[in-house]
Design an enzyme around this catalytic site. Structure first.
Site, PDB file in Angstrom:
ATOM      1  N   ASN A   1       0.872  -1.173   0.000  1.00  0.00           N
ATOM      2  CA  ASN A   1       0.000   0.000   0.000  1.00  0.00           C
ATOM      3  C   ASN A   1       0.908   1.221   0.000  1.00  0.00           C
ATOM      4  OD1 ASN A   1      -1.800   2.028   0.486  1.00  0.00           O
ATOM      5  ND2 ASN A   1      -2.491   1.284   2.477  1.00  0.00           N
ATOM      6  N   LEU A   2       0.991   1.884  -1.132  1.00  0.00           N
ATOM      7  CA  LEU A   2       1.935   3.003  -1.259  1.00  0.00           C
ATOM      8  C   LEU A   2       1.391   4.300  -0.642  1.00  0.00           C
ATOM      9  CD1 LEU A   2       3.261   2.299  -4.896  1.00  0.00           C
ATOM     10  CD2 LEU A   2       4.122   1.439  -2.719  1.00  0.00           C
ATOM     11  N   LYS A   3       0.139   4.263  -0.220  1.00  0.00           N
ATOM     12  CA  LYS A   3      -0.517   5.409   0.441  1.00  0.00           C
ATOM     13  C   LYS A   3      -0.300   6.696  -0.362  1.00  0.00           C
ATOM     14  CE  LYS A   3      -0.291   2.970   4.785  1.00  0.00           C
ATOM     15  NZ  LYS A   3      -0.169   3.002   6.223  1.00  0.00           N
TER      16      LYS A   3
ATOM     17  N   GLY B   1       2.451   1.990  10.892  1.00  0.00           N
ATOM     18  CA  GLY B   1       3.411   3.101  10.807  1.00  0.00           C
ATOM     19  C   GLY B   1       4.092   3.430  12.121  1.00  0.00           C
TER      20      GLY B   1
ATOM     21  N   GLU C   1      -5.233  -5.438  10.273  1.00  0.00           N
ATOM     22  CA  GLU C   1      -4.224  -4.416  10.521  1.00  0.00           C
ATOM     23  C   GLU C   1      -4.561  -3.681  11.815  1.00  0.00           C
ATOM     24  OE1 GLU C   1      -2.162  -3.046   6.649  1.00  0.00           O
ATOM     25  OE2 GLU C   1      -3.985  -1.892   6.836  1.00  0.00           O
TER      26      GLU C   1
ATOM     27  N   SER D   1       3.381  -2.392  10.381  1.00  0.00           N
ATOM     28  CA  SER D   1       4.820  -2.441  10.675  1.00  0.00           C
ATOM     29  C   SER D   1       5.500  -3.747  10.258  1.00  0.00           C
ATOM     30  CB  SER D   1       5.073  -2.138  12.159  1.00  0.00           C
ATOM     31  OG  SER D   1       4.721  -0.796  12.424  1.00  0.00           O
TER      32      SER D   1
ATOM     33  N   HIS E   1      -9.571   0.582   4.961  1.00  0.00           N
ATOM     34  CA  HIS E   1      -8.271   0.830   5.598  1.00  0.00           C
ATOM     35  C   HIS E   1      -8.456   1.753   6.794  1.00  0.00           C
ATOM     36  CE1 HIS E   1      -4.202   2.156   6.326  1.00  0.00           C
ATOM     37  NE2 HIS E   1      -3.828   1.034   5.733  1.00  0.00           N
TER      38      HIS E   1
END
Ligand code: 13P
Length: 238
Positions: A6-8, A163, A157, A193, A88
């Site tokens: 997921n490159l956000k 993060g 998640e 993470s 998400h």
């Protein structure tokens, strides 16, 4: 297994194309047979000529229309994108999407046959509140979601692990995944993470069918290492 990045809100279109080319070249040179998914930023979507599955991080539950700032399914169809991330935690907690809205979005993209990576996970206060309250919270995130949808992938998640460099213990991940597998037999990814240093241990766990990686996946080299770990674990015992 399923290895997803997921490159956000990172990597421009140019950088994304370079990234995809790097991952693609790795996947083909190593004869990788795992399912590799990449979710670029919205403005980086394109007609990607790649064996990697490119998905959207978000889209509105509409074909098109007056929804300023959103994109609809027509915009994904233009690029033959048939995969979407829904639920998400950043969309739930920062952008304020409710379970009701997520269920509408889920059903809209389900009806179009999209592969859906649907995310669930508890914030820290729910984890601290104890196992039963935490599982009850996670269960509420399944409301309105067809857990038997054939193109469904679920990602667990924990919000507090995203993060932050913090992760549940391997035992915790396995225990929660085992419980979540009772709600749906869809492939179940772990996210939060995941790094090169812990990916292999997480992937080796029972009831973990893959990983959804954020920051560590921004480095193509790191993401490729994680793909290789999954390949090495091919045929692991469940
Ligand atoms: P990090 O890997 O940066 O913790 O992010 C995980 C995530 O949110 C993937 O969707």
């Amino acid at each position: 297994m399923i290895i997803a990045a997921n490159l956000k809100t990172n990597l421009t279109r140019k950088e994304t194309n370079k990234y995809l080319a790097e991952v693609e070249s790795f996947v083909s040179s190593k004869n990788i047979t795992q399912e590799v998914l990449v979710f670029p930023a919205m403005s980086s979507l394109d007609t990607h000529d790649t064996s990697i599955i490119v998905g959207a991080q978000n889209a509105y539950a509409t074909k098109d229309g007056a929804f300023t700032g959103e994109i609809g399914s027509v915009h994904l169809e233009e690029f033959a994108i048939k995969t979407i991330l829904i639920g998400h935690s950043e969309r739930r907690h920062i952008l304020g999407e409710t379970q009701e809205e997520l269920a509408i979005k889920f059903n809209y993209y389900k009806d179009l046959g999209f592969k859906i990576v649907y995310c669930v996970g508890e914030p820290l206060e729910k984890r601290k509140a104890g196992k039963s309250e935490m599982m009850e919270y996670i269960s509420s995130q399944y409301k309105g979601i067809d857990t038997e949808y054939k193109n469904l992938i679920i990602a667990y998640e924990p919000v507090w692990a995203i993060g932050t460099g913090l992760t549940p213990t391997l035992e915790d991940i396995q225990e929660i995944h085992t419980e979540l597998k009772e709600k749906s037999t869809a492939p179940l990814l772990y996210g939060g993470s995941v790094k090169v240093t812990n990916a292999k241990d997480v992937l080796a766990l029972k009831n973990v069918d893959g990983i959804l990686v954020g920051s560590a996946a921004l480095y193509g080299e790191h993401f490729c290492s994680m793909i290789e770990y999954a390949q090495e674990l091919e045929g692991k015992e469940y």
